[in-house]
Design a protein around this motif. Sequence first.
Motif, PDB file in Angstrom:
ATOM      1  N   GLU A 139     -19.078  13.851 -26.999  1.00 10.20           N
ATOM      2  CA  GLU A 139     -17.748  14.334 -27.373  1.00 10.20           C
ATOM      3  C   GLU A 139     -17.356  15.530 -26.519  1.00 10.20           C
ATOM      4  O   GLU A 139     -16.211  15.626 -26.055  1.00 10.20           O
ATOM      5  CB  GLU A 139     -17.725  14.726 -28.857  1.00 10.20           C
ATOM      6  N   ALA A 140     -18.301  16.446 -26.301  1.00 11.45           N
ATOM      7  CA  ALA A 140     -18.028  17.614 -25.460  1.00 11.45           C
ATOM      8  C   ALA A 140     -17.678  17.183 -24.046  1.00 11.45           C
ATOM      9  O   ALA A 140     -16.802  17.772 -23.409  1.00 11.45           O
ATOM     10  CB  ALA A 140     -19.240  18.550 -25.449  1.00 11.45           C
ATOM     11  N   THR A 141     -18.340  16.146 -23.573  1.00 12.26           N
ATOM     12  CA  THR A 141     -18.057  15.626 -22.235  1.00 12.26           C
ATOM     13  C   THR A 141     -16.632  15.082 -22.171  1.00 12.26           C
ATOM     14  O   THR A 141     -15.883  15.392 -21.250  1.00 12.26           O
ATOM     15  CB  THR A 141     -19.086  14.542 -21.858  1.00 12.26           C
ATOM     16  N   ALA A 142     -16.268  14.300 -23.168  1.00  8.93           N
ATOM     17  CA  ALA A 142     -14.920  13.724 -23.195  1.00  8.93           C
ATOM     18  C   ALA A 142     -13.854  14.813 -23.305  1.00  8.93           C
ATOM     19  O   ALA A 142     -12.817  14.741 -22.644  1.00  8.93           O
ATOM     20  CB  ALA A 142     -14.798  12.732 -24.342  1.00  8.93           C
ATOM     21  N   LEU A 143     -14.108  15.814 -24.144  1.00  6.32           N
ATOM     22  CA  LEU A 143     -13.133  16.886 -24.357  1.00  6.32           C
ATOM     23  C   LEU A 143     -12.970  17.800 -23.144  1.00  6.32           C
ATOM     24  O   LEU A 143     -11.949  18.482 -23.019  1.00  6.32           O
ATOM     25  CB  LEU A 143     -13.531  17.723 -25.572  1.00  6.32           C
ATOM     26  N   ASN A 144     -13.973  17.819 -22.277  1.00  4.84           N
ATOM     27  CA  ASN A 144     -13.940  18.731 -21.136  1.00  4.84           C
ATOM     28  C   ASN A 144     -13.866  18.007 -19.808  1.00  4.84           C
ATOM     29  O   ASN A 144     -14.249  18.561 -18.774  1.00  4.84           O
ATOM     30  CB  ASN A 144     -15.156  19.662 -21.184  1.00  4.84           C
ATOM     31  N   ALA A 145     -13.341  16.807 -19.838  1.00  2.00           N
ATOM     32  CA  ALA A 145     -13.192  16.049 -18.594  1.00  2.00           C
ATOM     33  C   ALA A 145     -12.205  16.771 -17.681  1.00  2.00           C
ATOM     34  O   ALA A 145     -11.124  17.164 -18.111  1.00  2.00           O
ATOM     35  CB  ALA A 145     -12.699  14.640 -18.887  1.00  2.00           C
ATOM     36  N   PRO A 146     -12.591  16.955 -16.426  1.00  2.00           N
ATOM     37  CA  PRO A 146     -11.673  17.611 -15.492  1.00  2.00           C
ATOM     38  C   PRO A 146     -10.477  16.716 -15.183  1.00  2.00           C
ATOM     39  O   PRO A 146     -10.506  15.504 -15.452  1.00  2.00           O
ATOM     40  CB  PRO A 146     -12.536  17.834 -14.242  1.00  2.00           C
ATOM     41  N   ASP A 147      -9.446  17.293 -14.628  1.00  2.00           N
ATOM     42  CA  ASP A 147      -8.277  16.509 -14.228  1.00  2.00           C
ATOM     43  C   ASP A 147      -8.728  15.372 -13.327  1.00  2.00           C
ATOM     44  O   ASP A 147      -9.580  15.556 -12.456  1.00  2.00           O
ATOM     45  CB  ASP A 147      -7.270  17.389 -13.481  1.00  2.00           C
ATOM     46  N   GLY A 148      -8.161  14.216 -13.562  1.00  2.00           N
ATOM     47  CA  GLY A 148      -8.497  13.057 -12.739  1.00  2.00           C
ATOM     48  C   GLY A 148      -9.670  12.259 -13.251  1.00  2.00           C
ATOM     49  O   GLY A 148     -10.093  11.293 -12.607  1.00  2.00           O
ATOM     50  N   VAL A 149     -10.223  12.650 -14.416  1.00  2.00           N
ATOM     51  CA  VAL A 149     -11.340  11.912 -15.013  1.00  2.00           C
ATOM     52  C   VAL A 149     -10.986  11.590 -16.461  1.00  2.00           C
ATOM     53  O   VAL A 149     -10.590  12.472 -17.224  1.00  2.00           O
ATOM     54  CB  VAL A 149     -12.659  12.706 -14.972  1.00  2.00           C
ATOM     55  N   GLU A 150     -11.128  10.341 -16.820  1.00  2.00           N
ATOM     56  CA  GLU A 150     -10.880   9.902 -18.189  1.00  2.00           C
ATOM     57  C   GLU A 150     -12.187   9.351 -18.761  1.00  2.00           C
ATOM     58  O   GLU A 150     -12.760   8.409 -18.220  1.00  2.00           O
ATOM     59  CB  GLU A 150      -9.818   8.804 -18.191  1.00  2.00           C
ATOM     60  N   VAL A 151     -12.665   9.969 -19.839  1.00  2.00           N
ATOM     61  CA  VAL A 151     -13.929   9.586 -20.463  1.00  2.00           C
ATOM     62  C   VAL A 151     -13.644   8.822 -21.753  1.00  2.00           C
ATOM     63  O   VAL A 151     -12.899   9.296 -22.602  1.00  2.00           O
ATOM     64  CB  VAL A 151     -14.796  10.823 -20.765  1.00  2.00           C
ATOM     65  N   THR A 152     -14.249   7.648 -21.868  1.00  2.00           N
ATOM     66  CA  THR A 152     -14.124   6.836 -23.078  1.00  2.00           C
ATOM     67  C   THR A 152     -15.495   6.666 -23.702  1.00  2.00           C
ATOM     68  O   THR A 152     -16.434   6.234 -23.024  1.00  2.00           O
ATOM     69  CB  THR A 152     -13.553   5.439 -22.746  1.00  2.00           C
ATOM     70  N   LEU A 153     -15.619   6.999 -24.988  1.00  2.00           N
ATOM     71  CA  LEU A 153     -16.863   6.777 -25.714  1.00  2.00           C
ATOM     72  C   LEU A 153     -16.806   5.387 -26.335  1.00  2.00           C
ATOM     73  O   LEU A 153     -15.878   5.081 -27.091  1.00  2.00           O
ATOM     74  CB  LEU A 153     -17.050   7.814 -26.817  1.00  2.00           C
ATOM     75  N   PHE A 154     -17.774   4.548 -25.973  1.00  4.04           N
ATOM     76  CA  PHE A 154     -17.803   3.196 -26.507  1.00  4.04           C
ATOM     77  C   PHE A 154     -18.289   3.241 -27.947  1.00  4.04           C
ATOM     78  O   PHE A 154     -19.315   3.833 -28.257  1.00  4.04           O
ATOM     79  CB  PHE A 154     -18.727   2.296 -25.672  1.00  4.04           C
TER      80      PHE A 154
END
Length: 184
Positions: free
Chosen positions: A23-38
Amino acid sequence: MATTVLTLVGSLRNGSTNRQLAEATALNAPDGVEVTLFAGLENIPFYNEDQDIEGQVPEAARELRAAAGAADALLLVSPEYNGTMPAVLKNAIDWLSRPMGAGAVFGKPAAVIGTAYGQFGGVWAQDEARKAVGIAGATVLEDLKLSIPGSLVRFAETHPKDDAEVVGQVTEILEGIRAAAESN
């Protein structure tokens, strides 16, 4: 266009520190990166080649393959269970490895991170996950590693998203994944 990163969490427990790390990874994704948790690894049956036939693949496995196929890269977040990765994560990799040489992760950049209670932060499990996803055909980003020890103490009162050191580290990991995906 954003680099899409599919994240698979090896712990099914709601309060898991590895889920919180994802969740921390998804919330802190830099601009240009979209994180989806499966969501839904618990619904995927153990890999069985008898079920891996066109028209007979279980729906949950089809959804996993479709999500991985649509993503630019893969991030595995693994706790350590008895010195290795959890069965649910290994099972996901098994489904993603087929068909051999053309699975949904074939040629895609993949990184592995995690946290564990022990003093080494789950490195054995993460090494096993790197090995398995690499054999499945992904391009393992060996230089992108994050093993956070002492998870139960470190995150007892602080969610990883509120830990400045962790936020900086996951941001660096995602930057590395993006660079690898863009050069892929």
